[in-house]
Write an enzyme that holds these catalytic residues in place. Structure first.
Site, mmCIF file in Angstrom:
data_model
loop_
_atom_site.group_PDB
_atom_site.id
_atom_site.type_symbol
_atom_site.label_atom_id
_atom_site.label_comp_id
_atom_site.label_asym_id
_atom_site.label_seq_id
_atom_site.Cartn_x
_atom_site.Cartn_y
_atom_site.Cartn_z
ATOM 1 N N GLY A 1 -49.923 13.719 45.216
ATOM 2 C CA GLY A 1 -49.355 12.851 44.843
ATOM 3 C C GLY A 1 -47.504 12.793 45.301
ATOM 4 O O GLY A 1 -47.805 14.540 45.477
ATOM 5 N N ALA B 1 -37.615 6.084 43.736
ATOM 6 C CA ALA B 1 -38.003 7.296 42.870
ATOM 7 C C ALA B 1 -38.394 8.204 43.249
ATOM 8 O O ALA B 1 -37.691 9.268 42.273
ATOM 9 C CB ALA B 1 -39.428 6.612 41.399
ATOM 10 N N GLY C 1 -42.992 5.211 44.307
ATOM 11 C CA GLY C 1 -41.705 4.463 45.166
ATOM 12 C C GLY C 1 -40.573 5.717 46.030
ATOM 13 O O GLY C 1 -40.102 6.124 45.646
ATOM 14 N N GLU D 1 -36.971 -0.135 50.660
ATOM 15 C CA GLU D 1 -37.810 -0.831 49.892
ATOM 16 C C GLU D 1 -37.437 -2.012 49.331
ATOM 17 O O GLU D 1 -38.367 -2.811 48.337
ATOM 18 C CB GLU D 1 -38.544 0.328 49.340
ATOM 19 C CG GLU D 1 -39.190 0.645 50.369
ATOM 20 C CD GLU D 1 -40.890 1.493 49.330
ATOM 21 O OE1 GLU D 1 -41.575 2.259 50.003
ATOM 22 O OE2 GLU D 1 -40.028 2.092 48.322
ATOM 23 N N GLY E 1 -40.850 13.187 52.851
ATOM 24 C CA GLY E 1 -39.832 12.721 53.795
ATOM 25 C C GLY E 1 -38.874 12.625 52.483
ATOM 26 O O GLY E 1 -38.075 12.975 52.307
ATOM 27 N N ASP E 2 -39.190 12.069 51.161
ATOM 28 C CA ASP E 2 -38.193 11.834 50.101
ATOM 29 C C ASP E 2 -37.640 13.009 48.882
ATOM 30 O O ASP E 2 -36.932 13.130 48.648
ATOM 31 C CB ASP E 2 -38.939 10.959 49.274
ATOM 32 C CG ASP E 2 -39.983 9.564 49.525
ATOM 33 O OD1 ASP E 2 -39.171 8.997 50.353
ATOM 34 O OD2 ASP E 2 -40.984 8.729 48.972
ATOM 35 N N ALA F 1 -43.657 19.135 59.958
ATOM 36 C CA ALA F 1 -43.901 20.205 60.584
ATOM 37 C C ALA F 1 -42.477 21.694 61.245
ATOM 38 O O ALA F 1 -42.711 22.653 61.233
ATOM 39 C CB ALA F 1 -45.262 21.328 60.851
ATOM 40 N N ASN G 1 -42.236 2.369 43.257
ATOM 41 C CA ASN G 1 -43.996 1.577 42.534
ATOM 42 C C ASN G 1 -44.897 2.932 42.278
ATOM 43 O O ASN G 1 -44.498 3.638 41.534
ATOM 44 C CB ASN G 1 -44.819 1.806 44.410
ATOM 45 C CG ASN G 1 -43.551 0.687 45.543
ATOM 46 O OD1 ASN G 1 -43.302 0.346 44.209
ATOM 47 N ND2 ASN G 1 -43.251 1.887 46.467
ATOM 48 N N SER H 1 -43.089 20.472 48.419
ATOM 49 C CA SER H 1 -43.811 19.523 47.947
ATOM 50 C C SER H 1 -45.625 18.883 48.329
ATOM 51 O O SER H 1 -45.403 18.135 48.083
ATOM 52 C CB SER H 1 -43.370 18.026 48.056
ATOM 53 O OG SER H 1 -42.902 17.804 49.653
HETATM 54 O O1 RIB Z 1 -42.762 8.004 50.793
HETATM 55 C C1 RIB Z 1 -43.811 7.774 49.504
HETATM 56 C C2 RIB Z 1 -43.850 6.716 48.873
HETATM 57 O O2 RIB Z 1 -44.291 5.729 49.867
HETATM 58 C C3 RIB Z 1 -44.597 6.386 47.868
HETATM 59 O O3 RIB Z 1 -45.152 6.935 47.636
HETATM 60 C C4 RIB Z 1 -45.525 4.921 47.748
HETATM 61 O O4 RIB Z 1 -44.404 4.661 47.054
HETATM 62 C C5 RIB Z 1 -44.125 4.631 49.138
HETATM 63 O O5 RIB Z 1 -42.925 3.710 48.602
#
Ligand code: RIB
Length: 303
Positions: A286, A40, A37, A137, A250-251, A221, A9, A281
């Site tokens: 962003g 990504a 995304g 997603e 989380g990503d 946290a 995204n 992070s």
């Molecule tokens: O986890 C964060 C992501 O969730 C954002 O970057 C957004 O694109 C959504 O997919």
């Protein structure tokens, strides 16, 4: 190889005092545009923490500037884009509000992510050393197919069940767990999945033993908790930080767990690695802005 099968995204971010509720309008001074995304983000997080040539992403983008720029961004971060396909639907876009406490609310317009299919990953990509990373997603049947093929090939699967689809069925949740070596969820997602499967919302240990899958629950946290199929519990704390933007934390955790699994680290070390990377992070704006490189983790003191 770490293969991320998932979403791309572009994130359009507005910083607000308070996140708008239903029927409300709130004003933001301006907006920021970031690469995002969940797929990504996880690919970039893992690439920054691992050796060059480790990461491959399978995804769909539109034939537009968002798609071209996002694909180039993956390449710049060391992610192979040979399995990123251009389709005739616009690139996915996420509309994100970040409030004064750095908490966020996200709406994703899926666009091209909906076109990703199991056929986008040839069998030849799936081997015994493959670690597959999935989220929620892109179409679920496609993810499930690639997960099952990865395990048939002797690879391992990390599934970040985020977001949990509101209409997810018990059969789907069962299939997801059965196709996964590691499930990663936050506390809300853990409760949702437990309820879908008729397990008490706080009994993730039972979810792990019943499904024979390691279930990792992230708690911001407060750190992260891992419940193994044989009934063990492992915890890690999050280093104390003052967050600028928690989007993508989380990503980052998922990407770090994938790297640790790929490198053969014990679960306790993987959890600590994930918590440190996720904390760092949050220090820049962003989803991908603050994702650390490997050397940055050595200077973090886990509390
Ligand atoms: O986890 C964060 C992501 O969730 C954002 O970057 C957004 O694109 C959504 O997919």
């Amino acid at each position: 190889m770490i293969l991320v099968f998932g979403s791309i995204n572009v994130d359009l971010v507005a910083r607000v005092a308070t996140i708008a509720g239903p029927g409300m309008t709130v004003l933001a001074r301006s907006h920021e545009q970031h690469f995002g995304g969940k797929g990504a983000n996880q690919a970039v997080a893992a690439a920054r923490l691992s050796a060059p040539g480790t990461l491959v992403m399978a995804a769909c983008v539109g034939a537009d500037a968002f798609g071209r720029d996002s694909t180039e961004n993956l390449g710049r971060n060391g992610v192979s884009t040979e399995l990123v396909r251009v389709c005739d639907t616009p690139t996915g876009c996420a509309f994100i509000s970040v409030d004064a406490q750095a908490e966020n609310a996200i709406t994703v317009a899926s666009g091209a992510n909906g076109a990703l299919s199991a056929g986008d990953v040839p069998d030849a990509m799936l081997r015994s050393g493959t670690v597959l990373v999935l989220q929620m997603e892109v179409p679920f049947p496609a993810s499930l197919d690639v997960a099952r093929r990865t395990r048939q090939a002797g690879g391992r699967v990390i599934w970040n069940c985020a977001p949990v689809p509101p209409a997810m069925t018990g059969d789907e949740a069962t299939a997801l767990l059965e196709a996964s070596d590691i499930l990663v969820v936050n506390e809300h997602e853990a409760s949702d999945i437990a309820l879908i499967l008729g397990v008490a919302a706080d009994d993730i240990a039972q979810l792990a033993t019943r499904s024979a899958t390691t279930c990792i629950v992230t708690a911001g946290a407060r750190g992260a908790f891992a419940y193994t199929a044989d009934g063990q519990v492992c915890t890690a704390t999050t280093p104390a930080i003052v967050p600028v933007d928690t989007t993508g934390a989380g990503d980052t955790f998922v990407g770090a767990i994938a790297v640790a699994l790929h490198e053969g680290s014990p679960l306790a070390d993987a959890l600590r690695f994930g918590c440190k990377a996720a904390a760092l992070s949050c220090l820049s704006a962003g989803a991908q802005g603050g994702m650390p490189v490997r050397d940055a983790l050595h200077v973090v003191r886990a509390l």
